[in-house]
Design a protein around this motif. Structure first.
Motif, PDB file in Angstrom:
ATOM      1  N   ILE A  66      20.250  50.133 -20.159  1.00  0.00           N
ATOM      2  CA  ILE A  66      18.894  50.185 -20.409  1.00  0.00           C
ATOM      3  C   ILE A  66      17.863  52.010 -20.339  1.00  0.00           C
ATOM      4  O   ILE A  66      18.268  51.396 -19.107  1.00  0.00           O
ATOM      5  CB  ILE A  66      17.862  49.218 -19.648  1.00  0.00           C
ATOM      6  N   VAL A  67      17.972  52.410 -21.038  1.00  0.00           N
ATOM      7  CA  VAL A  67      17.305  54.021 -20.592  1.00  0.00           C
ATOM      8  C   VAL A  67      15.687  53.330 -20.974  1.00  0.00           C
ATOM      9  O   VAL A  67      15.013  52.995 -22.330  1.00  0.00           O
ATOM     10  CB  VAL A  67      17.592  54.590 -22.218  1.00  0.00           C
ATOM     11  N   THR A  68      14.890  53.371 -20.272  1.00  0.00           N
ATOM     12  CA  THR A  68      13.142  53.518 -20.710  1.00  0.00           C
ATOM     13  C   THR A  68      12.291  54.347 -19.824  1.00  0.00           C
ATOM     14  O   THR A  68      13.059  54.681 -18.625  1.00  0.00           O
ATOM     15  CB  THR A  68      13.099  51.863 -20.286  1.00  0.00           C
ATOM     16  N   HIS A  69      10.849  55.056 -20.454  1.00  0.00           N
ATOM     17  CA  HIS A  69       9.889  55.671 -19.635  1.00  0.00           C
ATOM     18  C   HIS A  69       9.335  54.607 -18.802  1.00  0.00           C
ATOM     19  O   HIS A  69       8.525  54.891 -17.770  1.00  0.00           O
ATOM     20  CB  HIS A  69       9.260  56.311 -20.360  1.00  0.00           C
ATOM     21  N   ASP A  70       9.687  53.384 -19.322  1.00  0.00           N
ATOM     22  CA  ASP A  70       8.337  51.770 -18.595  1.00  0.00           C
ATOM     23  C   ASP A  70       8.758  51.818 -16.698  1.00  0.00           C
ATOM     24  O   ASP A  70       9.605  50.905 -17.088  1.00  0.00           O
ATOM     25  CB  ASP A  70       8.130  51.180 -19.307  1.00  0.00           C
ATOM     26  N   PRO A  71       8.481  52.038 -15.857  1.00  0.00           N
ATOM     27  CA  PRO A  71       8.676  51.768 -15.121  1.00  0.00           C
ATOM     28  C   PRO A  71       8.766  49.665 -14.764  1.00  0.00           C
ATOM     29  O   PRO A  71       8.980  49.311 -13.979  1.00  0.00           O
ATOM     30  CB  PRO A  71       7.316  51.973 -13.655  1.00  0.00           C
ATOM     31  N   GLU A  72       7.786  49.135 -14.911  1.00  0.00           N
ATOM     32  CA  GLU A  72       7.726  47.852 -15.791  1.00  0.00           C
ATOM     33  C   GLU A  72       8.807  47.439 -15.821  1.00  0.00           C
ATOM     34  O   GLU A  72       9.618  45.932 -15.865  1.00  0.00           O
ATOM     35  CB  GLU A  72       6.405  47.554 -16.665  1.00  0.00           C
ATOM     36  N   THR A  73       9.752  48.070 -17.260  1.00  0.00           N
ATOM     37  CA  THR A  73      11.016  47.075 -17.471  1.00  0.00           C
ATOM     38  C   THR A  73      11.867  47.361 -16.934  1.00  0.00           C
ATOM     39  O   THR A  73      13.116  46.109 -16.671  1.00  0.00           O
ATOM     40  CB  THR A  73      11.076  48.282 -18.988  1.00  0.00           C
ATOM     41  N   SER A  74      11.530  48.065 -15.594  1.00  0.00           N
ATOM     42  CA  SER A  74      12.953  48.233 -14.693  1.00  0.00           C
ATOM     43  C   SER A  74      12.980  47.557 -13.791  1.00  0.00           C
ATOM     44  O   SER A  74      14.131  47.189 -13.081  1.00  0.00           O
ATOM     45  CB  SER A  74      12.654  50.304 -13.868  1.00  0.00           C
ATOM     46  N   VAL A  75      11.904  46.579 -13.563  1.00  0.00           N
ATOM     47  CA  VAL A  75      11.902  45.291 -12.752  1.00  0.00           C
ATOM     48  C   VAL A  75      13.533  44.666 -12.787  1.00  0.00           C
ATOM     49  O   VAL A  75      13.745  43.677 -12.360  1.00  0.00           O
ATOM     50  CB  VAL A  75      10.582  45.131 -12.291  1.00  0.00           C
ATOM     51  N   TYR A  76      13.408  44.480 -14.336  1.00  0.00           N
ATOM     52  CA  TYR A  76      14.884  43.648 -14.738  1.00  0.00           C
ATOM     53  C   TYR A  76      15.824  43.894 -14.241  1.00  0.00           C
ATOM     54  O   TYR A  76      16.820  43.649 -14.364  1.00  0.00           O
ATOM     55  CB  TYR A  76      13.896  43.349 -15.800  1.00  0.00           C
ATOM     56  N   ALA A  77      16.036  44.976 -13.812  1.00  0.00           N
ATOM     57  CA  ALA A  77      17.433  46.379 -13.319  1.00  0.00           C
ATOM     58  C   ALA A  77      17.467  45.358 -11.889  1.00  0.00           C
ATOM     59  O   ALA A  77      16.896  45.834 -10.462  1.00  0.00           O
ATOM     60  CB  ALA A  77      16.993  47.500 -13.207  1.00  0.00           C
ATOM     61  N   ASP A  78      19.218  45.676 -12.141  1.00  0.00           N
ATOM     62  CA  ASP A  78      20.138  45.041 -10.660  1.00  0.00           C
ATOM     63  C   ASP A  78      19.729  46.719  -9.487  1.00  0.00           C
ATOM     64  O   ASP A  78      20.002  47.091  -8.482  1.00  0.00           O
ATOM     65  CB  ASP A  78      21.015  45.187 -10.341  1.00  0.00           C
ATOM     66  N   LYS A  79      20.002  47.589 -10.258  1.00  0.00           N
ATOM     67  CA  LYS A  79      19.999  48.751 -10.274  1.00  0.00           C
ATOM     68  C   LYS A  79      19.500  50.498 -11.108  1.00  0.00           C
ATOM     69  O   LYS A  79      19.228  50.486 -12.070  1.00  0.00           O
ATOM     70  CB  LYS A  79      21.587  49.922 -10.442  1.00  0.00           C
ATOM     71  N   ILE A  80      18.410  50.554 -10.391  1.00  0.00           N
ATOM     72  CA  ILE A  80      17.179  51.716 -11.071  1.00  0.00           C
ATOM     73  C   ILE A  80      17.892  53.181 -10.563  1.00  0.00           C
ATOM     74  O   ILE A  80      17.847  53.849 -10.095  1.00  0.00           O
ATOM     75  CB  ILE A  80      16.244  51.306 -10.533  1.00  0.00           C
ATOM     76  N   ILE A  81      18.293  53.801 -11.920  1.00  0.00           N
ATOM     77  CA  ILE A  81      18.482  54.905 -11.846  1.00  0.00           C
ATOM     78  C   ILE A  81      17.553  56.189 -12.114  1.00  0.00           C
ATOM     79  O   ILE A  81      17.347  55.630 -13.104  1.00  0.00           O
ATOM     80  CB  ILE A  81      19.784  55.596 -12.364  1.00  0.00           C
ATOM     81  N   ARG A  82      17.085  56.639 -11.192  1.00  0.00           N
ATOM     82  CA  ARG A  82      15.462  57.233 -11.902  1.00  0.00           C
ATOM     83  C   ARG A  82      15.657  58.866 -12.087  1.00  0.00           C
ATOM     84  O   ARG A  82      17.549  59.805 -11.009  1.00  0.00           O
ATOM     85  CB  ARG A  82      14.562  57.539 -10.519  1.00  0.00           C
ATOM     86  N   MET A  83      15.901  59.259 -13.387  1.00  0.00           N
ATOM     87  CA  MET A  83      16.408  60.592 -13.722  1.00  0.00           C
ATOM     88  C   MET A  83      15.209  61.666 -13.665  1.00  0.00           C
ATOM     89  O   MET A  83      13.788  61.709 -13.604  1.00  0.00           O
ATOM     90  CB  MET A  83      16.714  61.158 -14.913  1.00  0.00           C
TER      91      MET A  83
END
Length: 239
Positions: free
Chosen positions: A200-217
């Protein structure tokens, strides 16, 4: 877990007149089979460029992209198209549905390439539309549905042929908070049930809580990689 995507030394440079813009700067990344992965960053961070590279929508300036032990970076347009048809699904922010087709017809499109009969295609499309809560919208066209319903059709289309990898580019960007949560629950739930890799590509930190791995760019670099809200990797080449 077994790796399904391996990226080594990935670089993308765009030439704009006399200027060179580095969109990705020597990215190294591994994504496992069945992993829910979020690429998080602001506009211009390189997150969408990274997705396009992995998905074979653009060619890298340098580096390797290996998916299922296949060198995607070396494939020609015909080869990468066939590879995507067999292994990949897409969910887009703007839904990308065909306005002249019904929900059922839109969802059945990816199955056409598999050579299955119309009856089988429609059966599979009906089943997944039921799964995403749209069994009473089979004959509706996109302009007869809400944004959330259109995105559910888009999700059904992405998952209908059970691809091993699904790319979602800002999938909730046009949706309200309540619908965003419903859509994320739906995508992640389907992916986990079938052990599919979801990126998933997103700018929304709240969406990222669903992920196993968060890659910050940031600025074409991987700033950090986090698992379960705990930062464990930081790119030494960030600055």
């Amino acid at each position: 877990m077994k790796s399904i995507i391996e990226i080594e030394g990935l670089k993308k440079v765009y030439v704009m007149g006399k200027e060179k813009v580095v969109a990705l700067n020597n990215i190294d990344l591994s994504i496992n089979k069945g992993e829910i992965c979020c690429i998080l960053g602001t506009s211009g961070s390189g997150k969408s460029t990274l997705l396009n590279m992995i998905a074979g929508l653009e060619k890298p300036s340098k580096g390797k992209i290996i998916i299922k032990n296949k060198p995607v970076h070396k494939m020609n347009e015909s080869q990468v198209t066939k590879f995507r048809q067999k292994h990949v699904g897409f969910v887009f922010q703007s839904y990308n549905l065909l306005n002249n087709l019904t929900a059922l017809e839109n969802v059945a499109i990816p199955l056409v390439f598999g050579g299955e009969s119309k009856k089988i295609r429609e059966g599979k499309a009906k089943k997944i539309l039921d799964l995403v809560g749209l069994k009473d919208r089979l004959s509706h066209r996109p302009n007869q549905m809400s944004g959330g319903q259109q995105q559910r059709v888009s999700i059904a289309r992405a998952f209908v042929n059970t691809p091993e990898i699904v790319f979602a580019d800002e999938p909730t960007g046009n949706l309200d908070t309540k619908t965003t949560m419903e859509i994320m629950d739906l995508m992640v739930g389907i992916a986990r049930e079938h052990n599919q890799t979801l990126i998933i590509v997103t700018h929304d930190p709240e969406t990222s809580v669903y992920a196993d791995k968060i890659i910050r760019m940031r600025d074409g670099n991987i700033e950090s990689i986090e698992y379960n809200d705990k930062e464990i990797i930081r790119n030494e080449n960030e600055n």
